[in-house]
Design a protein around this motif. Structure first.
Motif, PDB file in Angstrom:
ATOM      1  N   ALA A   1      35.359  90.921  11.818  1.00 22.29           N
ATOM      2  CA  ALA A   1      35.396  92.084  12.699  1.00 22.29           C
ATOM      3  C   ALA A   1      36.825  92.374  13.161  1.00 22.29           C
ATOM      4  O   ALA A   1      37.259  93.528  13.172  1.00 22.29           O
ATOM      5  CB  ALA A   1      34.484  91.868  13.904  1.00 22.29           C
ATOM      6  N   VAL A   2      37.575  91.328  13.521  1.00 21.66           N
ATOM      7  CA  VAL A   2      38.964  91.514  13.935  1.00 21.66           C
ATOM      8  C   VAL A   2      39.792  92.041  12.767  1.00 21.66           C
ATOM      9  O   VAL A   2      40.578  92.983  12.912  1.00 21.66           O
ATOM     10  CB  VAL A   2      39.565  90.194  14.480  1.00 21.66           C
ATOM     11  N   LYS A   3      39.605  91.450  11.616  1.00 26.24           N
ATOM     12  CA  LYS A   3      40.352  91.870  10.423  1.00 26.24           C
ATOM     13  C   LYS A   3      40.068  93.334  10.080  1.00 26.24           C
ATOM     14  O   LYS A   3      40.984  94.098   9.773  1.00 26.24           O
ATOM     15  CB  LYS A   3      39.977  90.968   9.247  1.00 26.24           C
ATOM     16  N   LYS A   4      38.807  93.736  10.135  1.00 26.06           N
ATOM     17  CA  LYS A   4      38.404  95.089   9.797  1.00 26.06           C
ATOM     18  C   LYS A   4      39.036  96.104  10.756  1.00 26.06           C
ATOM     19  O   LYS A   4      39.575  97.141  10.334  1.00 26.06           O
ATOM     20  CB  LYS A   4      36.882  95.201   9.842  1.00 26.06           C
ATOM     21  N   VAL A   5      39.002  95.809  12.050  1.00 28.55           N
ATOM     22  CA  VAL A   5      39.559  96.731  13.040  1.00 28.55           C
ATOM     23  C   VAL A   5      41.081  96.814  12.898  1.00 28.55           C
ATOM     24  O   VAL A   5      41.659  97.900  13.018  1.00 28.55           O
ATOM     25  CB  VAL A   5      39.145  96.296  14.467  1.00 28.55           C
TER      26      VAL A   5
END
Length: 107
Positions: free
Chosen positions: A96-100
């Protein structure tokens, strides 16, 4: 003198500013989805808390008070399930952090 900014950060800004390794550690170590609290991802936290509760409740129901809860195999299965859930949530928190962050860098 700094002025007050009434604009609150968005969900994606909070998530992008969060440290992925802290979220991973908090999801694995306690295994209760506390990394989601750190990331302020309430829905993911409640889903994880519900899954943890269901796993614990199913263990209690299967033991049925006959002393099976003291059986090392049952304890191992319970611990393995909670650990697996912690690892899955840690992996998802990192994604989720990587995607954002990737979406933010493309703007």
């Amino acid at each position: 003198m700094t002025s007050f900014n009434p604009k609150t950060p968005t969900r994606d800004q909070i998530l992008a500013a969060s440290s992925a390794w802290v979220a991973i550690l908090l999801n694995v170590l306690p295994g209760l989805g506390t990394g989601y609290l750190y990331q302020r991802r309430w829905r993911a936290y409640w889903v994880t808390a519900t899954a943890n509760g269901a796993w614990i409740l199913s263990g209690a129901l299967f033991s049925q008070g006959d002393g099976a809860s003291m059986d090392p195999n049952m304890q191992f299965i319970g611990l393995l399930g909670l650990t697996t859930l912690g690892l899955i949530t840690a992996f998802e928190a990192r994604l989720a952090v990587k995607k954002v962050r990737q979406a933010g860098s493309q703007e």
